[in-house]
Design an enzyme around this catalytic site. Structure first.
Site, PDB file in Angstrom:
ATOM      1  N   LYS A   1       0.843  -1.205   0.000  1.00  0.00           N
ATOM      2  CA  LYS A   1       0.000   0.000   0.000  1.00  0.00           C
ATOM      3  C   LYS A   1       0.873   1.248   0.000  1.00  0.00           C
ATOM      4  O   LYS A   1       0.622   2.208  -0.728  1.00  0.00           O
ATOM      5  CB  LYS A   1      -0.937  -0.010   1.227  1.00  0.00           C
ATOM      6  CG  LYS A   1      -2.072  -1.008   1.103  1.00  0.00           C
ATOM      7  CD  LYS A   1      -2.816  -1.243   2.415  1.00  0.00           C
ATOM      8  CE  LYS A   1      -3.821  -2.375   2.240  1.00  0.00           C
ATOM      9  NZ  LYS A   1      -4.465  -2.829   3.463  1.00  0.00           N
TER      10      LYS A   1
ATOM     11  N   GLN B   1      -5.144  -1.821   9.686  1.00  0.00           N
ATOM     12  CA  GLN B   1      -4.954  -3.116   9.019  1.00  0.00           C
ATOM     13  C   GLN B   1      -5.522  -4.251   9.882  1.00  0.00           C
ATOM     14  O   GLN B   1      -5.229  -4.340  11.080  1.00  0.00           O
ATOM     15  CB  GLN B   1      -3.456  -3.329   8.738  1.00  0.00           C
ATOM     16  CG  GLN B   1      -3.137  -4.568   7.927  1.00  0.00           C
ATOM     17  CD  GLN B   1      -3.624  -4.525   6.483  1.00  0.00           C
ATOM     18  OE1 GLN B   1      -3.758  -3.462   5.887  1.00  0.00           O
ATOM     19  NE2 GLN B   1      -3.906  -5.674   5.915  1.00  0.00           N
TER      20      GLN B   1
ATOM     21  N   ASP C   1     -11.524   2.502   4.159  1.00  0.00           N
ATOM     22  CA  ASP C   1     -11.895   1.090   4.093  1.00  0.00           C
ATOM     23  C   ASP C   1     -13.408   0.915   3.932  1.00  0.00           C
ATOM     24  O   ASP C   1     -13.873  -0.171   3.598  1.00  0.00           O
ATOM     25  CB  ASP C   1     -11.493   0.394   5.408  1.00  0.00           C
ATOM     26  CG  ASP C   1     -10.312  -0.537   5.245  1.00  0.00           C
ATOM     27  OD1 ASP C   1     -10.105  -1.046   4.138  1.00  0.00           O
ATOM     28  OD2 ASP C   1      -9.607  -0.743   6.252  1.00  0.00           O
TER      29      ASP C   1
END
Ligand code: GUN
Length: 288
Positions: A54, A98, A123
């Protein structure tokens, strides 16, 4: 009829190119740099690889990227304080925690995800964004299902009026996928581990999305000839080979189009994260 292999790198490159153009436009016109913060807790090796990827993708596109690595021993309170500080940080427009979290923090996951400001929730896991998606007001949408939709759209697969069957009902893939497909006028069926006579349902699918987390679970007899098969799974076999939730070699003989694993829709997840970050930066700037 020959099968069409939907290569993730082709579509991911298209998405990244348009995100790059947007980043340059934002930098030139708004004099700001979209910024993403990724929080990783503990030492999960797979998570470390995802987070590094990422970060690299952000750098490639000129997005400011901060990786915050925290020890497994961190308390919920300390983690909440970190998230709140990022919510208030004007250089950060997207925040990603995460997953999976270490065992000791697993029960706190919902509370931690809710602490991320919905406008920075790249997200799409915050209940506000989940709710918006459910009522057809797509805002920040979870990256993996968003990538599946983008791939179908870029591949010119017709969605409206088609029967889309999803195997898997997770909050990260199955449920948002269903809402995205409904909003595009598909007839949607969600199947899961308790579904009776699964094959009779999957064989009705014009579009079959598989996110069940079981290696090579979908076999040729479960697929309607000509169906579009999107494999979201990623599993490691005992011989270390990476495979999806679909038996690719078998199913490609029946399907009209299919995504490989690795090299399929997974590559679009990061591209959609970058796209969400730019979207969040643009919207936050307008709100100011
Ligand atoms: N771990 C695996 N996939 C994801 C994702 O899409 N978002 C987050 N936050 N963690 C993940």
């Amino acid at each position: 009829m020959s099968v069409r292999i939907l290569e993730g790198k082709v579509f991911a490159a298209q998405i990244k190119q348009s995100v790059k153009v947007e980043v340059e436009k934002i930098k030139a016109t708004q004099r700001m740099n979209p910024g993403l913060a990724v929080i990783i807790v503990g030492e999960n090796p797979a998570s470390k690889v995802y987070v590094a990827n990422k970060h690299k993708a952000c750098e490639e596109l000129g997005i400011y990227s901060e990786v915050i690595s925290l020890p497994e021993s961190i308390s919920k309170e300390e983690l909440l304080a970190q998230i709140i500080s990022l919510n208030e940080n004007p250089a950060i427009h997207g925040i990603l925690l995460q997953l999976p979290l270490p065992e000791a923090l697993k029960n706190e996951e919902a509370e931690l995800l809710k602490a991320i400001h919905p406008d920075k929730d790249v997200d799409g896991f915050h209940p506000v964004n989940v709710g918006k998606l459910a009522i057809g007001q797509e805002h920040l949408v979870p990256c993996t299902p968003a990538g599946c939709i983008k791939m179908l759209e870029l591949a010119n697969v017709e969605i409206a009026g088609k029967h889309a069957v999803i195997i898997g009902r997770s909050n990260i893939v199955g449920k948002p996928m269903a809402n995205l497909l409904l909003a595009r006028h598909a007839t949607v069926t969600i199947c899961h581990s308790r579904t009776a006579d699964l094959s009779s349902i999957t064989r009705q699918a014009d579009i079959l999305i598989v996110a069940i987390g079981k290696a090579q679970f979908v076999t040729a007899d479960m697929v309607k000839p000509g169906a579009v098969v999107i494999d979201v799974g990623i599993n490691r076999l005992p011989d270390k080979k990476l495979v999806g939730d679909v038996d690719f070699e078998q199913v490609k003989e029946v399907a009209g189009a299919i995504t490989p694993v690795p090299g399929g829709v997974g590559l679009l997840t990061i591209a959609m994260l970058l796209s969400n970050t730019v979207k969040a930066a643009t919207l936050l700037h307008v709100k100011k």
